[in-house]
Design a protein around this motif. Structure first.
Motif, PDB file in Angstrom:
ATOM      1  N   GLY A  60       0.786  -1.227   0.000  1.00  0.00           N
ATOM      2  CA  GLY A  60       0.000   0.000   0.000  1.00  0.00           C
ATOM      3  C   GLY A  60       0.818   1.276   0.000  1.00  0.00           C
ATOM      4  N   THR A  61       0.182   2.341   0.475  1.00  0.00           N
ATOM      5  CA  THR A  61       0.805   3.662   0.558  1.00  0.00           C
ATOM      6  C   THR A  61       0.892   4.046   2.024  1.00  0.00           C
ATOM      7  OG1 THR A  61      -0.090   4.264  -1.596  1.00  0.00           O
ATOM      8  CG2 THR A  61       0.610   6.075  -0.171  1.00  0.00           C
TER       9      THR A  61
ATOM     10  N   ALA B  48      -3.329   3.576   2.550  1.00  0.00           N
ATOM     11  CA  ALA B  48      -4.090   2.841   1.535  1.00  0.00           C
ATOM     12  C   ALA B  48      -3.475   1.461   1.388  1.00  0.00           C
ATOM     13  CB  ALA B  48      -4.056   3.580   0.198  1.00  0.00           C
ATOM     14  N   GLY B  49      -4.302   0.441   1.155  1.00  0.00           N
ATOM     15  CA  GLY B  49      -3.815  -0.920   0.990  1.00  0.00           C
ATOM     16  C   GLY B  49      -3.521  -1.251  -0.457  1.00  0.00           C
ATOM     17  N   GLY B  50      -3.237  -2.510  -0.692  1.00  0.00           N
ATOM     18  CA  GLY B  50      -2.989  -2.982  -2.050  1.00  0.00           C
ATOM     19  C   GLY B  50      -1.570  -2.722  -2.503  1.00  0.00           C
TER      20      GLY B  50
ATOM     21  N   GLY C 253       1.154  -0.296  -3.729  1.00  0.00           N
ATOM     22  CA  GLY C 253       1.534   1.111  -3.826  1.00  0.00           C
ATOM     23  C   GLY C 253       2.516   1.278  -4.968  1.00  0.00           C
ATOM     24  N   GLY C 254       2.684   2.470  -5.433  1.00  0.00           N
ATOM     25  CA  GLY C 254       3.610   2.705  -6.540  1.00  0.00           C
ATOM     26  C   GLY C 254       4.087   4.133  -6.502  1.00  0.00           C
ATOM     27  N   VAL C 255       4.041   4.775  -7.659  1.00  0.00           N
ATOM     28  CA  VAL C 255       4.419   6.174  -7.746  1.00  0.00           C
ATOM     29  C   VAL C 255       3.457   6.972  -6.877  1.00  0.00           C
ATOM     30  CG1 VAL C 255       4.620   8.162  -9.292  1.00  0.00           C
ATOM     31  CG2 VAL C 255       5.373   5.896 -10.046  1.00  0.00           C
ATOM     32  N   VAL C 256       3.985   7.895  -6.081  1.00  0.00           N
ATOM     33  CA  VAL C 256       3.161   8.692  -5.179  1.00  0.00           C
ATOM     34  C   VAL C 256       3.310  10.162  -5.550  1.00  0.00           C
ATOM     35  CG1 VAL C 256       2.752   9.341  -2.776  1.00  0.00           C
ATOM     36  CG2 VAL C 256       3.524   7.043  -3.332  1.00  0.00           C
ATOM     37  N   GLN C 257       2.186  10.857  -5.665  1.00  0.00           N
ATOM     38  CA  GLN C 257       2.167  12.296  -5.908  1.00  0.00           C
ATOM     39  C   GLN C 257       1.146  12.922  -4.975  1.00  0.00           C
ATOM     40  OE1 GLN C 257       1.135  12.354 -10.073  1.00  0.00           O
ATOM     41  NE2 GLN C 257       3.274  12.398 -10.699  1.00  0.00           N
ATOM     42  N   VAL C 258       1.464  14.097  -4.456  1.00  0.00           N
ATOM     43  CA  VAL C 258       0.548  14.811  -3.573  1.00  0.00           C
ATOM     44  C   VAL C 258      -0.020  15.990  -4.342  1.00  0.00           C
ATOM     45  CG1 VAL C 258       0.301  15.999  -1.365  1.00  0.00           C
ATOM     46  CG2 VAL C 258       1.953  14.129  -1.600  1.00  0.00           C
TER      47      VAL C 258
END
Length: 167
Positions: free
Chosen positions: A135-136, A149-151, A153-158
């Motif tokens: 997840g994230t 967040a579950g599952g 996770g990958g690239v993260v952007q805010v």
């Protein structure tokens, strides 16, 4: 040839596949694969016609069993089943129970694999990380990260206009 074998491999048998034979009884086989109910199973093989096996789901209830994506099954010196997976290492307390109970042996293992990270544009002390199969997570300056967040996770952007939205 075993018959009536459940699809414990899911759709990732080339990546998530583990097998172990009970050291105390060679007619008991443990198998693990990918995700969800039935991803860890035990089969009691009845020698004879077609080597039929009765299979039991040992995955555990949601949140109490091992992480999905199983990679290795081994027995320790006390003949307890250990499961190495994308979430670390877990031990099956008693495979004969109707509701399997697993122990999380991760302690303070630092094994999270981040695929992407981002800083909060309004507070550089807050960071986010998208992790492989976990997840994230958010870091707010405390010792540990908290899952948001579950599952996968990958690239993260805010979102710069609303730092509460993480992609």
């Amino acid at each position: 040839t075993l018959v009536n074998t459940p699809n414990f491999l899911g759709s990732q048998g080339n990546y998530d596949s583990a097998l172990a034979v009970d050291p105390m009884n060679p007619n008991i086989v443990f198998a693990a694969g990918q995700g969800g109910a039935g991803s860890v199973v035990a089969g009691v093989i009845t020698p004879g016609v077609n080597n039929q096996a009765a299979w039991a789901d040992l995955s555990g209830s949601t949140g109490s069993g091992p992480h999905a994506d199983h990679h290795a099954l081994v027995f320790n010196s006390a003949c307890q089943l250990l499961d190495a997976n994308d979430g670390g290492i877990f031990m099956l307390n008693d495979p004969s129970m109707l509701t399997p109970v697993w122990s999380d042996l991760n302690g303070n293992l630092q094994i999270t694999e981040f695929n992407g990270i981002a800083l909060d544009p309004t507070n550089p002390s807050v960071g986010y990380g998208g992790s492989q199969d976990n997840g994230t997570e958010i870091d707010t300056g405390t010792l540990g990260w908290n899952q948001t967040a579950g599952g996968d996770g990958g690239v993260v952007q805010v979102d710069p206009t609303n730092a509460n939205i993480v992609y």
